[in-house]
Enzyme design. Structure first.
Site, PDB file in Angstrom:
ATOM      1  N   GLY A   9     -17.210  -5.309   6.497  1.00  0.00           N
ATOM      2  CA  GLY A   9     -16.597  -5.130   7.794  1.00  0.00           C
ATOM      3  C   GLY A   9     -16.940  -3.740   8.303  1.00  0.00           C
ATOM      4  O   GLY A   9     -18.010  -3.192   8.013  1.00  0.00           O
ATOM      5  N   ASN A 102      -7.745  -0.198   1.390  1.00  0.00           N
ATOM      6  CA  ASN A 102      -6.404   0.323   1.589  1.00  0.00           C
ATOM      7  C   ASN A 102      -5.530  -0.050   0.401  1.00  0.00           C
ATOM      8  O   ASN A 102      -5.812  -0.997  -0.321  1.00  0.00           O
ATOM      9  CB  ASN A 102      -5.791  -0.249   2.877  1.00  0.00           C
ATOM     10  CG  ASN A 102      -6.353   0.403   4.125  1.00  0.00           C
ATOM     11  OD1 ASN A 102      -6.633   1.602   4.138  1.00  0.00           O
ATOM     12  ND2 ASN A 102      -6.513  -0.369   5.184  1.00  0.00           N
ATOM     13  N   LYS A 178      -3.079   8.741   1.251  1.00  0.00           N
ATOM     14  CA  LYS A 178      -3.659   7.849   2.281  1.00  0.00           C
ATOM     15  C   LYS A 178      -2.686   6.708   2.593  1.00  0.00           C
ATOM     16  O   LYS A 178      -2.522   6.324   3.763  1.00  0.00           O
ATOM     17  CB  LYS A 178      -4.986   7.294   1.752  1.00  0.00           C
ATOM     18  CG  LYS A 178      -5.634   6.207   2.606  1.00  0.00           C
ATOM     19  CD  LYS A 178      -6.347   6.748   3.805  1.00  0.00           C
ATOM     20  CE  LYS A 178      -6.993   5.632   4.643  1.00  0.00           C
ATOM     21  NZ  LYS A 178      -8.046   4.920   3.907  1.00  0.00           N
ATOM     22  N   ASN A 182      -1.026   5.572   6.217  1.00  0.00           N
ATOM     23  CA  ASN A 182      -1.053   4.196   6.718  1.00  0.00           C
ATOM     24  C   ASN A 182       0.354   3.670   6.995  1.00  0.00           C
ATOM     25  O   ASN A 182       0.576   2.952   7.971  1.00  0.00           O
ATOM     26  CB  ASN A 182      -1.767   3.286   5.724  1.00  0.00           C
ATOM     27  CG  ASN A 182      -3.268   3.452   5.748  1.00  0.00           C
ATOM     28  OD1 ASN A 182      -3.846   3.835   6.757  1.00  0.00           O
ATOM     29  ND2 ASN A 182      -3.917   3.178   4.628  1.00  0.00           N
ATOM     30  N   GLU A 260      -3.035  -6.336   6.098  1.00  0.00           N
ATOM     31  CA  GLU A 260      -2.779  -5.849   4.738  1.00  0.00           C
ATOM     32  C   GLU A 260      -1.398  -5.221   4.610  1.00  0.00           C
ATOM     33  O   GLU A 260      -1.153  -4.442   3.687  1.00  0.00           O
ATOM     34  CB  GLU A 260      -3.841  -4.813   4.356  1.00  0.00           C
ATOM     35  CG  GLU A 260      -5.247  -5.362   4.281  1.00  0.00           C
ATOM     36  CD  GLU A 260      -6.258  -4.279   3.929  1.00  0.00           C
ATOM     37  OE1 GLU A 260      -6.816  -4.337   2.822  1.00  0.00           O
ATOM     38  OE2 GLU A 260      -6.490  -3.381   4.763  1.00  0.00           O
TER      39      GLU A 260
END
Length: 300
Positions: A9, A102, A178, A182, A260
């Site tokens: 992607g 992620n 991270k 998110n 996700e």
């Protein structure tokens, strides 16, 4: 080096494109419409500093990974086990698999499914697929890789390809850092369909993000994870450095796709429950995104 991108992607196309542009043999394993466009015209690598059409291989079938010494594993966190099972019969025995995903537990889940060495990787990049075979780069691009037998070699080739890369003994902490970013942005961007810059200026948004971040840090601390750096300052920098970026969760919902979120705010919620840490803001953000996903999945 022969390199395969599993799940090409926006993130996979960006890094695969940068490596191919540097002269490496790269194959992208992705969706048919992107594969068709890349085979016909090459990958349109549209970055902040240059635009180029990069010729490279593309395939819709998993056995394209078979000769790769390096695999960039870029599938959605929800697809980690199924993609690993599909890839397993075709992987070279000496391949290194980097998880450019992620969430914080993908490397552990992937290593349980593969005999090959897996290295967790933290990705700091803003990208989107702007059209078939067209990856648009909005900002950043750094990688942080866990130590492995090949990490030094891989970091060297990535740096030579224009990808800032470092090896860290605290990738778990960096992955949590991270994850917290998110958790602060992804659900809110998805619910409002706003980019980070406009979102962060909304009434009450800073307070909600601050509450979400504090909950995440409490869960990380209870889990024995050392989160590096000033987390709140990092949250503020995201809106400043990527004001026009929509979260991946927002992009998924806009396309009617499952996100996700179970591996972002949902992961913090589950870990908090296991550790006895209340996470009411993350619970609400997770619940609202799940409701929007369910609405999108209903027939018109």
């Amino acid at each position: 080096m022969r390199i395969a991108v599993m799940g090409a992607g926006a993130v996979g196309c960006y890094y695969g494109g940068m490596l191919a542009r540097a002269g490496h043999s790269v194959v992208l394993v992705g969706r048919p419409r992107h594969v068709e466009a890349i085979r016909r015209d090459g990958l349109l690598l549209d970055t902040q500093s240059f635009q180029a059409r990069v010729p490279l291989e593309a395939s819709t079938v998993v056995d394209a990974v078979r000769d790769a010494r390096l695999v960039l594993f870029c599938v959605k966190s929800t697809d980690t086990e199924s993609a690993a099972a599909a890839m397993r019969p075709h992987l070279a025995s000496d391949a290194l698999v980097l998880t450019l995903q992620n969430g914080v537990d993908n490397a552990t889940r992937l290593q349980a499914a593969l005999a090959q060495e897996v290295a967790a990787t933290v990705v700091y990049v803003a990208t989107e697929m702007a059209g078939p075979g067209h990856v648009k780069h909005h900002g950043r691009g750094e990688l942080v890789i866990a130590p492995s037998t090949k990490s030094a070699e891989v970091a060297e080739l990535l740096i030579a390809a224009g990808v800032p890369t470092q090896i860290s003994d605290n990738v778990t902490g960096a992955l949590w850092a991270k994850l917290i970013l998110n958790c602060a942005y992804n659900a809110l961007s998805a619910i409002t369909q706003l980019p980070y810059g406009r979102l962060s200026q909304g009434e009450g948004v800073q307070a909600v993000m601050g509450d979400a971040v504090r909950e995440c840090l409490a869960v990380a601390d209870a889990a024995g994870v050392t989160v590096p750096g000033d987390t709140w300052a990092a949250v503020q920098r995201i809106a400043e450095s990527m004001p026009s970026q929509y979260s991946s969760t927002a992009q998924d919902l806009a396309r009617g796709k499952r996100s996700e979120i179970d591996h972002l705010n949902g992961y913090v919620l589950r870990q908090g429950e296991a550790l006895g840490i209340a996470t009411p803001v993350n619970r609400v953000l997770h619940t609202l995104v799940k409701l929007l996903e369910d609405r999108a999945a209903q027939p018109a």
